[in-house]
Design a protein around this motif. Structure first.
Motif, PDB file in Angstrom:
ATOM      1  N   ALA A 137      83.605  76.672   0.649  1.00  0.00           N
ATOM      2  CA  ALA A 137      84.415  77.254   1.713  1.00  0.00           C
ATOM      3  C   ALA A 137      83.774  78.510   2.287  1.00  0.00           C
ATOM      4  CB  ALA A 137      85.816  77.581   1.181  1.00  0.00           C
ATOM      5  N   GLU A 138      82.851  79.113   1.541  1.00  0.00           N
ATOM      6  CA  GLU A 138      82.205  80.320   2.047  1.00  0.00           C
ATOM      7  C   GLU A 138      81.399  80.031   3.318  1.00  0.00           C
ATOM      8  OE1 GLU A 138      79.553  78.516  -1.135  1.00  0.00           O
ATOM      9  OE2 GLU A 138      81.662  79.057  -0.949  1.00  0.00           O
ATOM     10  N   VAL A 139      80.928  78.791   3.463  1.00  0.00           N
ATOM     11  CA  VAL A 139      80.202  78.416   4.675  1.00  0.00           C
ATOM     12  C   VAL A 139      81.134  78.490   5.884  1.00  0.00           C
ATOM     13  CG1 VAL A 139      78.945  76.568   5.832  1.00  0.00           C
ATOM     14  CG2 VAL A 139      78.606  76.958   3.391  1.00  0.00           C
ATOM     15  N   LEU A 140      82.366  77.986   5.710  1.00  0.00           N
ATOM     16  CA  LEU A 140      83.337  78.030   6.799  1.00  0.00           C
ATOM     17  C   LEU A 140      83.687  79.465   7.155  1.00  0.00           C
ATOM     18  CD1 LEU A 140      85.764  75.172   5.685  1.00  0.00           C
ATOM     19  CD2 LEU A 140      83.835  75.039   7.249  1.00  0.00           C
ATOM     20  N   VAL A 141      83.877  80.292   6.127  1.00  0.00           N
ATOM     21  CA  VAL A 141      84.219  81.697   6.371  1.00  0.00           C
ATOM     22  C   VAL A 141      83.082  82.390   7.116  1.00  0.00           C
ATOM     23  CG1 VAL A 141      84.728  83.904   5.274  1.00  0.00           C
ATOM     24  CG2 VAL A 141      85.741  81.817   4.371  1.00  0.00           C
ATOM     25  N   ALA A 142      81.852  82.166   6.671  1.00  0.00           N
ATOM     26  CA  ALA A 142      80.700  82.811   7.294  1.00  0.00           C
ATOM     27  C   ALA A 142      80.538  82.370   8.746  1.00  0.00           C
ATOM     28  CB  ALA A 142      79.427  82.494   6.501  1.00  0.00           C
ATOM     29  N   VAL A 143      80.680  81.069   8.998  1.00  0.00           N
ATOM     30  CA  VAL A 143      80.549  80.565  10.369  1.00  0.00           C
ATOM     31  C   VAL A 143      81.660  81.129  11.245  1.00  0.00           C
ATOM     32  CG1 VAL A 143      80.671  78.498  11.803  1.00  0.00           C
ATOM     33  CG2 VAL A 143      79.324  78.474   9.711  1.00  0.00           C
ATOM     34  N   GLY A 144      82.887  81.174  10.713  1.00  0.00           N
ATOM     35  CA  GLY A 144      84.001  81.708  11.486  1.00  0.00           C
ATOM     36  C   GLY A 144      83.824  83.169  11.838  1.00  0.00           C
ATOM     37  N   VAL A 145      83.409  83.980  10.864  1.00  0.00           N
ATOM     38  CA  VAL A 145      83.190  85.408  11.107  1.00  0.00           C
ATOM     39  C   VAL A 145      82.070  85.614  12.118  1.00  0.00           C
ATOM     40  CG1 VAL A 145      82.420  87.565  10.037  1.00  0.00           C
ATOM     41  CG2 VAL A 145      84.091  86.128   8.866  1.00  0.00           C
ATOM     42  N   ALA A 146      80.965  84.887  11.939  1.00  0.00           N
ATOM     43  CA  ALA A 146      79.829  85.042  12.855  1.00  0.00           C
ATOM     44  C   ALA A 146      80.194  84.606  14.272  1.00  0.00           C
ATOM     45  CB  ALA A 146      78.638  84.236  12.340  1.00  0.00           C
ATOM     46  N   ALA A 147      80.937  83.488  14.385  1.00  0.00           N
ATOM     47  CA  ALA A 147      81.329  83.020  15.720  1.00  0.00           C
ATOM     48  C   ALA A 147      82.253  84.025  16.405  1.00  0.00           C
ATOM     49  CB  ALA A 147      82.027  81.661  15.600  1.00  0.00           C
ATOM     50  N   ALA A 148      83.177  84.608  15.638  1.00  0.00           N
ATOM     51  CA  ALA A 148      84.086  85.604  16.213  1.00  0.00           C
ATOM     52  C   ALA A 148      83.324  86.849  16.660  1.00  0.00           C
ATOM     53  CB  ALA A 148      85.167  85.975  15.197  1.00  0.00           C
ATOM     54  N   LEU A 149      82.378  87.303  15.829  1.00  0.00           N
ATOM     55  CA  LEU A 149      81.583  88.476  16.196  1.00  0.00           C
ATOM     56  C   LEU A 149      80.709  88.194  17.412  1.00  0.00           C
ATOM     57  CD1 LEU A 149      80.480  89.827  12.697  1.00  0.00           C
ATOM     58  CD2 LEU A 149      82.058  90.903  14.303  1.00  0.00           C
ATOM     59  N   ALA A 150      80.135  86.988  17.465  1.00  0.00           N
ATOM     60  CA  ALA A 150      79.290  86.628  18.600  1.00  0.00           C
ATOM     61  C   ALA A 150      80.097  86.637  19.899  1.00  0.00           C
ATOM     62  CB  ALA A 150      78.670  85.248  18.372  1.00  0.00           C
ATOM     63  N   LYS A 151      81.305  86.124  19.839  1.00  0.00           N
ATOM     64  CA  LYS A 151      82.150  86.096  21.037  1.00  0.00           C
ATOM     65  C   LYS A 151      82.580  87.508  21.427  1.00  0.00           C
ATOM     66  CE  LYS A 151      86.233  83.822  22.969  1.00  0.00           C
ATOM     67  NZ  LYS A 151      85.466  83.272  24.092  1.00  0.00           N
ATOM     68  N   ALA A 152      82.923  88.329  20.424  1.00  0.00           N
ATOM     69  CA  ALA A 152      83.401  89.685  20.705  1.00  0.00           C
ATOM     70  C   ALA A 152      82.302  90.582  21.245  1.00  0.00           C
ATOM     71  CB  ALA A 152      84.002  90.291  19.444  1.00  0.00           C
ATOM     72  N   THR A 153      81.062  90.304  20.867  1.00  0.00           N
ATOM     73  CA  THR A 153      79.953  91.164  21.278  1.00  0.00           C
ATOM     74  C   THR A 153      79.081  90.535  22.357  1.00  0.00           C
ATOM     75  OG1 THR A 153      78.621  90.286  19.443  1.00  0.00           O
ATOM     76  CG2 THR A 153      79.864  92.308  19.029  1.00  0.00           C
ATOM     77  N   SER A 154      79.558  89.415  22.939  1.00  0.00           N
ATOM     78  CA  SER A 154      78.814  88.732  24.018  1.00  0.00           C
ATOM     79  C   SER A 154      77.387  88.402  23.581  1.00  0.00           C
ATOM     80  CB  SER A 154      78.796  89.601  25.278  1.00  0.00           C
ATOM     81  OG  SER A 154      80.111  89.868  25.718  1.00  0.00           O
ATOM     82  N   TYR A 155      77.283  87.659  22.497  1.00  0.00           N
ATOM     83  CA  TYR A 155      75.983  87.278  21.948  1.00  0.00           C
ATOM     84  C   TYR A 155      75.147  86.546  22.993  1.00  0.00           C
ATOM     85  CZ  TYR A 155      72.594  84.933  18.910  1.00  0.00           C
ATOM     86  OH  TYR A 155      71.442  84.466  18.329  1.00  0.00           O
ATOM     87  N   PRO A 156      73.946  87.031  23.288  1.00  0.00           N
ATOM     88  CA  PRO A 156      73.132  86.423  24.359  1.00  0.00           C
ATOM     89  C   PRO A 156      72.229  85.287  23.898  1.00  0.00           C
ATOM     90  CG  PRO A 156      72.087  88.437  23.613  1.00  0.00           C
ATOM     91  CD  PRO A 156      73.347  88.291  22.796  1.00  0.00           C
ATOM     92  N   GLY A 157      72.241  84.980  22.595  1.00  0.00           N
ATOM     93  CA  GLY A 157      71.355  83.942  22.093  1.00  0.00           C
ATOM     94  C   GLY A 157      71.850  82.540  22.387  1.00  0.00           C
ATOM     95  N   GLY A 158      71.117  81.553  21.899  1.00  0.00           N
ATOM     96  CA  GLY A 158      71.466  80.165  22.145  1.00  0.00           C
ATOM     97  C   GLY A 158      72.656  79.711  21.318  1.00  0.00           C
ATOM     98  N   VAL A 159      73.295  78.636  21.768  1.00  0.00           N
ATOM     99  CA  VAL A 159      74.411  78.029  21.050  1.00  0.00           C
ATOM    100  C   VAL A 159      74.114  76.548  20.865  1.00  0.00           C
ATOM    101  CG1 VAL A 159      76.127  79.671  21.876  1.00  0.00           C
ATOM    102  CG2 VAL A 159      75.653  77.624  23.208  1.00  0.00           C
ATOM    103  N   ALA A 160      74.911  75.914  19.990  1.00  0.00           N
ATOM    104  CA  ALA A 160      74.648  74.512  19.669  1.00  0.00           C
ATOM    105  C   ALA A 160      74.859  73.608  20.868  1.00  0.00           C
ATOM    106  CB  ALA A 160      75.545  74.066  18.510  1.00  0.00           C
ATOM    107  N   GLY A 161      75.873  73.880  21.656  1.00  0.00           N
ATOM    108  CA  GLY A 161      76.117  73.061  22.839  1.00  0.00           C
ATOM    109  C   GLY A 161      77.012  71.867  22.549  1.00  0.00           C
ATOM    110  N   ALA A 162      77.594  71.307  23.580  1.00  0.00           N
ATOM    111  CA  ALA A 162      78.511  70.178  23.464  1.00  0.00           C
ATOM    112  C   ALA A 162      77.787  68.884  23.777  1.00  0.00           C
ATOM    113  CB  ALA A 162      79.689  70.373  24.420  1.00  0.00           C
TER     114      ALA A 162
END
Length: 360
Positions: free
Chosen positions: A266-291
């Protein structure tokens, strides 16, 4: 459910490492996992795409990766996966799994994941600390390091020591932290920290103990008082009885609740969730996985065409090399199953069948 959710970021990341769009990992992982569950004899083993198998495939099929479009390369990867599956069944049928396990030293089993972990670290460091990922790291190293250019030319010309350019790039990137992109390095560091701390067995035990103490606690019963009616010690100077521990059922429930709310992985889910939230809050300019493209979740592979492309483009019609590569890949991939099952066998005395797991 936890394992399925945990597999989502892994499938996306490993297919991108393979050189394909990340959404294809989500499309491809479901049916093989269900097939494996029906064949395996162990309730504890879960085998899927790993970073080392993705790296091995990308390296083996690099000619197709550079000369074909996405759809063509996907068909070649599918054909190769089919060949590796057939090789695994053949090895299991002749008893190679049992023979292999008997001959693997314990030290090799213990060091397998550690060694592959180092290989993964070296391949992913560029993506972890640069916004443009490994391509950006490679471009930067090519522009600024004469040693890397010289090593790359030598490896390309002589077709040997093909890992030297990657090792040189790793050394350059690791020793120049001032060149890293702070945003990418910060997010990667947070993810690594969360997963490392949450994977600690001692930390999990400590949290479980805190929950047990919070829910159960200790209290003294009236009969266990250390003093009699006259205020003196009970009996002829004998020691007072130990206070009774109450709430054992509550303590067990607390531990079970903790294990249910935060199972391993479950730590993987927590880490991904925290990182995704921080990336959104800080306008992360890097690449994303895409749809995935519209209606592109499912795709059908023409297997005869895929095998033809595999033999022509990736192996230049050298069938002996294709057979050897498939057998070697199947054997190396089986080592991860050996390492996992051996841990359960040593710690919990859970027997397993090497040939059955190789076939699975």
């Amino acid at each position: 459910a936890t394992l399925a959710f945990t597999s989502v970021p892994q499938a996306v990341a490993y297919f991108e490492l393979l050189g394909l769009e990340g959404w294809r990992g989500l499309s491809a992982m479901g049916v093989p996992c269900m097939a494996f569950a029906m064949v395996t004899g162990s309730p504890w083993v879960s085998v899927g795409v790993t970073s080392i198998t993705a790296m091995m495939t990308a390296d083996e099929l690099r000619r197709a990766r550079t000369s074909m479009d996405e759809e063509g390369y996907m068909s070649v990867v599918s054909g190769y996966a089919c060949c590796v599956g057939i090789a695994s069944l053949v090895l299991a049928a002749v008893g190679a799994g049992e023979s292999c396990v008997r001959r693997i030293p314990r030290g090799v089993k213990a060091g397998f994941k550690f060694g592959f972990g180092l290989a993964v670290f070296s391949s992913q460091l560029g993506s972890a600390v640069f916004l443009r990922g490994t391509k950006g790291a490679t471009a930067l190293v090519e522009n600024e390091s004469w040693a890397y250019r010289r090593v790359a030319r030598y490896a390309s010309k002589h077709q040997r020591f093909v890992g030297l350019p990657s090792a040189t790039r790793l050394a350059w990137v690791a020793t120049r932290p001032w060149r890293w992109d702070a945003h990418a390095a910060l997010l990667s560091g947070i993810v690594a920290l969360i997963i490392t701390l949450a994977s600690s067995k001692k930390l999990r035990q400590w949290v479980g103990a805190q929950m047990t103490t919070m829910f159960a606690g200790r209290r003294r019963s009236p009969s266990s008082s250390s003093r009699g009616h006259n205020g003196h010690g009970v009996g002829n100077g004998s020691a007072a009885p130990e206070p009774l521990l109450e709430g054992e059922n509550t303590a067990a429930s607390a531990s079970s609740l903790w294990a249910m709310l935060f199972p391993p992985g479950a730590e993987v889910l927590v880490a991904v969730g925290v990182a995704a939230a921080l990336a959104k809050a800080t306008s992360y300019p890097g690449g994303v996985a895409g749809a995935p493209p519209e209606g592109g979740w499912l795709f059908i592979i023409n297997m005869p065409l895929a095998l033809d492309r595999l033999s022509r483009v990736a192996f230049h019609l050298d069938m002996s090399r294709l057979v050897g590569s498939s057998l070697l890949f199947a054997a190396v991939d089986f080592l991860q199953t050996v390492s996992v099952c051996s841990i359960f066998e040593d710690d919990d005395s859970l027997a397993w069948s090497p040939n059955r797991e190789l076939a699975a």
